[in-house]
Design a protein around this motif. Structure first.
Motif, PDB file in Angstrom:
ATOM      1  N   VAL A   1      32.518  22.962  16.458  1.00 42.87           N
ATOM      2  CA  VAL A   1      31.267  23.725  16.594  1.00 42.87           C
ATOM      3  C   VAL A   1      31.263  24.479  17.922  1.00 42.87           C
ATOM      4  O   VAL A   1      30.894  25.653  17.983  1.00 42.87           O
ATOM      5  CB  VAL A   1      30.038  22.795  16.463  1.00 42.87           C
ATOM      6  CG1 VAL A   1      28.752  23.538  16.773  1.00 42.87           C
ATOM      7  CG2 VAL A   1      29.986  22.181  15.074  1.00 42.87           C
ATOM      8  N   HIS A   2      31.680  23.822  18.982  1.00 39.85           N
ATOM      9  CA  HIS A   2      31.747  24.465  20.298  1.00 39.85           C
ATOM     10  C   HIS A   2      32.649  25.696  20.247  1.00 39.85           C
ATOM     11  O   HIS A   2      32.302  26.749  20.791  1.00 39.85           O
ATOM     12  CB  HIS A   2      32.257  23.457  21.335  1.00 39.85           C
ATOM     13  CG  HIS A   2      32.331  24.005  22.718  1.00 39.85           C
ATOM     14  ND1 HIS A   2      33.475  24.575  23.225  1.00 39.85           N
ATOM     15  CD2 HIS A   2      31.410  24.075  23.707  1.00 39.85           C
ATOM     16  CE1 HIS A   2      33.249  24.967  24.471  1.00 39.85           C
ATOM     17  NE2 HIS A   2      32.007  24.670  24.779  1.00 39.85           N
TER      18      HIS A   2
ATOM     19  N   VAL B   1      25.971  22.037  22.721  1.00 41.76           N
ATOM     20  CA  VAL B   1      27.066  21.481  21.919  1.00 41.76           C
ATOM     21  C   VAL B   1      28.065  20.763  22.822  1.00 41.76           C
ATOM     22  O   VAL B   1      28.545  19.677  22.489  1.00 41.76           O
ATOM     23  CB  VAL B   1      27.758  22.589  21.086  1.00 41.76           C
ATOM     24  CG1 VAL B   1      28.971  22.038  20.361  1.00 41.76           C
ATOM     25  CG2 VAL B   1      26.778  23.205  20.099  1.00 41.76           C
TER      26      VAL B   1
END
Length: 137
Positions: free
Chosen positions: A94-95, A111
């Protein structure tokens, strides 16, 4: 020796490999002329620095993730370690998406904090395993 942490570690390595491939594609117009726009510009020029920065990030905080997993693999791995490892890996994915696809630094920080806390949790388990091996079972 516990093997359950190998898969999340391999997943992070796969993420880094994908980022290398993506960076190669993003640099292809500038390096090899493949995919250049008719005016000669690189369509990936705006995103290439973000891909490069994200790839570099995979060798910073994640180092502590891999070391913790290797240490914990020497013990009977607590289920919490597996959960934290997967939280870290999913969070890194996600990052990467946030860093590459958006300029949203605030969201990226949130995140990152999830990843950061997951690794700190792994290190708490490392310390507990070292001091009280029976607690890790």
């Amino acid at each position: 020796m516990s093997q359950v942490l190998i898969l999340p570690m391999a997943a992070h390595v796969a993420l880094a490999a994908c980022l290398y491939a993506l960076l190669t594609l993003a640099r292809a117009p500038g390096v090899w002329g493949i995919g250049r726009r008719p005016d000669g510009s690189n369509p990936w020029a705006a995103v290439e620095p973000r891909i490069s920065a994200n790839l570099s990030n995979q060798f910073e905080w994640p180092l502590f993730f891999h070391v913790a997993c290797l240490i914990l693999a020497q013990f009977q791995t607590h289920p919490a370690a597996v959960v934290l490892a997967w939280i870290f890996v999913v969070g890194r994915g996600v990052h990467s998406a946030v860093q590459i696809l958006t300029p949203n630094v605030r969201l990226r920080g949130i995140v990152f904090m999830v990843n950061f806390l997951a690794v700190l949790g792994l290190w708490v388990l490392v310390v507990l395993a070292a001091r009280h091996p029976a607690l890790t079972a």
